[in-house]
Design a protein around this motif. Structure first.
Motif, PDB file in Angstrom:
ATOM      1  N   GLY A  93       0.785  -1.231   0.000  1.00 59.08           N
ATOM      2  CA  GLY A  93       0.000   0.000   0.000  1.00 59.08           C
ATOM      3  C   GLY A  93       0.810   1.270   0.000  1.00 59.08           C
ATOM      4  N   THR A  94       2.113   1.186   0.157  1.00 59.99           N
ATOM      5  CA  THR A  94       2.955   2.382   0.124  1.00 59.99           C
ATOM      6  C   THR A  94       3.235   2.779  -1.327  1.00 59.99           C
ATOM      7  OG1 THR A  94       4.990   1.073   0.199  1.00 59.99           O
ATOM      8  CG2 THR A  94       4.038   1.782   2.310  1.00 59.99           C
ATOM      9  N   LEU A  95       3.702   4.011  -1.524  1.00 61.05           N
ATOM     10  CA  LEU A  95       4.016   4.491  -2.860  1.00 61.05           C
ATOM     11  C   LEU A  95       5.460   4.145  -3.202  1.00 61.05           C
ATOM     12  CD1 LEU A  95       2.236   7.953  -2.951  1.00 61.05           C
ATOM     13  CD2 LEU A  95       1.325   5.661  -3.377  1.00 61.05           C
ATOM     14  N   ALA A  96       5.652   3.590  -4.405  1.00 58.98           N
ATOM     15  CA  ALA A  96       6.967   3.088  -4.794  1.00 58.98           C
ATOM     16  C   ALA A  96       7.600   3.893  -5.925  1.00 58.98           C
ATOM     17  CB  ALA A  96       6.858   1.624  -5.216  1.00 58.98           C
ATOM     18  N   ALA A  97       6.807   4.574  -6.733  1.00 59.61           N
ATOM     19  CA  ALA A  97       7.335   5.344  -7.862  1.00 59.61           C
ATOM     20  C   ALA A  97       6.302   6.391  -8.247  1.00 59.61           C
ATOM     21  CB  ALA A  97       7.648   4.427  -9.046  1.00 59.61           C
TER      22      ALA A  97
END
Length: 294
Positions: free
Chosen positions: A208-212
């Motif tokens: 659920g975290t932002l990766a790009a």
């Protein structure tokens, strides 16, 4: 999204928009992305008889000139720059295709300097645009309302010279540091014309975290799109996320009406990774910036 009718920034953008070509130094999205720093810069505008801005100049420390001007106003802009900065080393960046500006700089005593440069790359947004491919568990989507803190954080995580240098073969030392992007700074960008949330894309990781992330800027007058910036959190590197989110953003900008996309990575040999990524998804080299110094 706002469009201040009389702001210096919007007037500068409109001047760029009226004369934009694929060889132009500036796109309206460049100025929008840099907008939080405008209050800290010395800016000079030259207006025509109709009141519209025809030329502008912007100083960055210690004595560097960013500018946009038609040939007939180049002497006035350079005279203002020299008078404002005094007897110090002065630098100006030009596009290698801007023969008028280069001639004016040489006539004023400038010489080309060996400096890092930005390679402008272009890509047609046609039916041959590949679809993004993501690893299992990742998905690309637009930024959601209330997500500016996370959006600023993924940008900060990506823009560290140390880890970008580690991706090169062989690895190189680009020093360390971190982007100055904050939630407040990103909020200002998101409130600047022509920001559109449907062109602000992120890759969400399985947890659920932002990766790009990739941000697109659409100029509806010229049907041109700027891809600026793109980044991947180093914890998710080497999984194709940068290419995937870039392609997703290009699709979104094509859907908005763009027929041509521009991206401007560093082009010198010391910083090859971003340019390689863009070539891989169909961009081709166009003009490049050149530094002049006196």
């Amino acid at each position: 999204m706002t469009t201040p009718p009389d702001s210096d920034l919007t007037a500068m953008q409109r001047a760029v928009q009226r004369t934009w070509t694929p060889d132009s130094h500036w796109h309206i999205g460049d100025l929008a992305w840099q907008s939080p720093s405008l209050p800290d810069r010395t800016v000079k505008l030259w207006r025509g008889s109709d009141g519209e801005v025809e030329a502008w100049a912007r100083l960055t420390a210690p004595a560097h000139l960013d500018m946009h001007a038609p040939p007939e106003l180049l002497p006035a802009v350079l005279d203002w720059f020299h008078a404002t900065t005094g007897e110090v080393e002065q630098t100006v960046t030009a596009m290698n295709s801007d023969a008028e500006l280069i001639a004016a700089l040489r006539a004023a005593g400038y010489q080309e300097a060996a400096e890092p440069f930005f390679q402008h790359c272009v890509r047609d947004l046609d039916g041959h645009l590949p679809k993004p491919v993501l690893p299992s568990g990742y998905r690309v989507r637009t930024v959601e309302p209330g997500e500016l803190a996370a959006r600023a954080a993924v940008h900060r995580a990506a823009w560290r010279p140390k880890w970008i240098g580690s991706l090169q073969v062989p690895p190189v030392d680009l020093g360390d540091g971190e982007s100055g992007m904050t939630t407040e700074r990103y909020a200002k960008i998101a409130d600047t014309w022509p920001y559109r949330r449907d062109l602000d894309l992120v890759v969400e990781a399985p947890d659920g975290t932002l990766a790009a992330s990739a941000l697109g800027w659409y100029d509806d007058v010229n049907q041109s799109a700027l891809l600026e910036p793109v980044g991947t959190d180093p914890h998710h590197a080497r999984r194709g996320l940068g290419a995937a989110v870039s392609l997703a953003c290009l699709h979104a900008m094509r859907d908005a009406g763009a027929t041509l996309a521009v991206v401007c990575p560093r082009g010198d040999d010391a910083y090859p990774v971003p340019r390689t990524l863009y070539h891989r998804i169909g961009f081709r080299d166009a003009g490049r910036t050149v530094a002049y110094r006196r």
